[in-house]
Write an enzyme that holds these catalytic residues in place. Structure first.
Site, mmCIF file in Angstrom:
data_model
loop_
_atom_site.group_PDB
_atom_site.id
_atom_site.type_symbol
_atom_site.label_atom_id
_atom_site.label_comp_id
_atom_site.label_asym_id
_atom_site.label_seq_id
_atom_site.Cartn_x
_atom_site.Cartn_y
_atom_site.Cartn_z
ATOM 1 C CG ASP A 126 -4.356 4.174 41.304
ATOM 2 O OD1 ASP A 126 -4.497 4.958 40.350
ATOM 3 O OD2 ASP A 126 -5.123 3.220 41.524
ATOM 4 C CG ASP A 177 -5.516 6.561 35.928
ATOM 5 O OD1 ASP A 177 -5.245 6.794 37.125
ATOM 6 O OD2 ASP A 177 -5.957 5.463 35.537
#
Length: 485
Positions: free
Chosen positions: A136, A361
């Protein structure tokens, strides 16, 4: 029949012995899985169910994490009693490489686990244990399912599982070093990782309560640990004093099938920053198709990508903005063209000083565009697929889906994201006209309010190699099948 039963009992006993002896040898490890274990009996999610879940996750992530970060002065949303009165920016300037070879970790899609993120494996502790983590770029904290102290009813005498989940028993690792709660590191430096003020004794471990705004959470204590990683030359090496979270309590749908999170955000104590600064300030990844099975993996690489990943075109570079949005990776977009026509999108949509901006992202699946960009993009793409019957998928809040029986991909116009310095990102057509169910495709964009941030999600990034140069403030990208060279 009796002889066959005796043979089967003997084999079961043998496998148990092998598994029990794994703690004391480097021999082959076989795991005996009960026939009622969930990995053998859980009904796999359909693509439609998975899409429904990831859209729900993406909306929450964007609205409650990314947008709120921007609206609150680009600072993390306060989630503990400690006040963030001091913040230090990660240092990667003049990075020195401590290794002659790059570090590589396997990286695969979470499709088989029913999630929309990508997964890596990492070995933690001494002796090391392997854990499966979500990768992440929007998370600062790297944490694993862990027991600092043994809870009543848990068997902490050896490595293994608790309630069918892999667990790191801190007491069995000789390299586990808790961060004291009375230390400057706990009281000041870790406040942005949501350290708590609780400190009954000076040597009590520094605790955290990492609350994700979708209701997910991870609670535990900070520690420095040894992480064992693979090098591109095939050898192994150890990374010492890596900050991790030992989470003895966590909740959230994305965490049900994994053992934790690898934080790759642009912050001082993220895994990415600390490892990359030992390897020239660079890390890269190549995301396989999001519908790939877990065994179709590529690599998360720290250091220079020396042709470990086969590329299908030239590498292009654009400026990587590390100061625009706290801990996230921003880029300077100037516009979007479809079919060779530049769309009429107000420039403030891309300008962080005017209420806009764009980030990459890995933890968001679909691509978000704020309304002034979303509307013209959707209108242009809908025209190209208007000949196909429009379909409404139950529970999937996507604006335009259609019956893709007999679909001709050549009808899909080329979408290009233009960066302010002249670089162009040309995603593959199936990254924005995505498979949603059997015989159904959807236009893979979600709307976001303006002012707000647009997000290039992991499906849009798939089948590209992305290199984050934290020292040179550059983002490199090249098309790739995400296979080894």
């Amino acid at each position: 029949m009796k002889g066959r039963l005796i043979f089967l009992l003997f084999m079961i006993l043998f496998l148990f012995v092998v598994q029990a002896r794994q703690q004391h040898s480097n021999s082959i490890i076989l795991e005996l899985i009960h026939r009622d274990a969930p990995q053998l009996n859980a009904t796999p999610k359909t693509q439609q169910q998975r899409l429904k879940d990831l859209v729900h996750h993406d909306f929450i992530r964007h609205n409650d994490i990314i947008s709120l970060k921007w609206r609150q002065g680009l600072e993390p949303r306060p989630r503990t009693r400690r006040h963030a009165w001091e913040q230090e920016r990660p240092t990667t300037r003049a990075a020195k490489s401590y290794f002659s070879d790059a570090i590589e970790m396997p990286l695969g899609s979470g499709r088989d686990l029913g999630i929309g993120q990508y997964i890596t494996s990492v070995k933690v502790g001494t002796p090391s244990q392997k854990f499966r983590l979500i990768v992440d770029t929007g998370s600062d904290l790297t944490w694993i399912n862990c027991r600092y102290r043994c809870s009543p009813g848990d068997n902490c005498s050896k490595k293994g599982r608790i309630k069918r989940k892999r667990v790191f028993h801190a007491g069995l690792s000789s390299s586990f070093k808790p961060v004291p709660c009375f230390s400057h590191m706990c009281k000041v430096e870790l406040m942005n990782l949501f350290s708590l003020t609780t400190c009954p004794t000076p040597l009590t471990p520094c605790a955290y309560d990492y609350r994700y705004t979708d209701g997910s959470a991870a609670m535990g204590v900070f520690a420095n640990e040894t992480v064992t990683v693979g090098l591109t030359n095939g050898r192994k090496t150890r990374l010492y004093n890596v900050l991790i979270g030992c989470s003895d309590s966590f909740q959230g749908p994305s965490f049900e099938k994994v053992d934790g999170v690898m934080g790759l955000a642009n912050s001082k104590y993220s895994f990415a920053t600390n490892v990359a600064q030992k390897l020239g300030g660079k890390f890269s990844y190549c995301l396989v198709d999001h519908l790939s099975h877990i065994n179709a993996s590529n690599y998360l690489i720290f250091g220079t990508n020396n042709n470990q990943v086969a590329m299908l075109g030239n590498t292009r570079y654009t400026r990587l903005e590390l100061d625009l949005v706290t801990s996230l990776y921003a880029v300077n977009v100037m516009g979007i063209s479809i079919g060779g026509n530049m769309l009429d999108i107000p420039f403030q949509v891309w300008d962080t000083t005017k209420g806009g901006g764009t980030i990459l992202d890995s933890g968001t699946s679909l691509t978000f565009l704020t309304d002034p960009a979303y509307q013209p993009v959707m209108e242009a793409l809908k025209m190209s697929v208007s000949k196909y019957q429009k379909v409404k998928l139950d529970g999937v809040p996507m604006e335009y889906c259609f019956n893709s029986t007999g679909f001709d991909e050549t009808l899909v116009p080329k979408l290009i994201i233009h960066f302010a310095d002249g670089a162009r990102f040309e995603p593959h057509w199936n990254s924005y006209v995505i498979a949603a169910a059997d015989g159904v495709r959807c236009l893979g964009f979600l709307p976001a309010r303006f002012p707000g941030i647009s997000v290039i999600g992991n499906i849009m990034q798939q089948n590209y190699l992305w290199e984050f140069d934290l020292e040179g403030n550059k983002l490199g990208f090249a098309p790739s099948a995400c296979t080894s060279a």
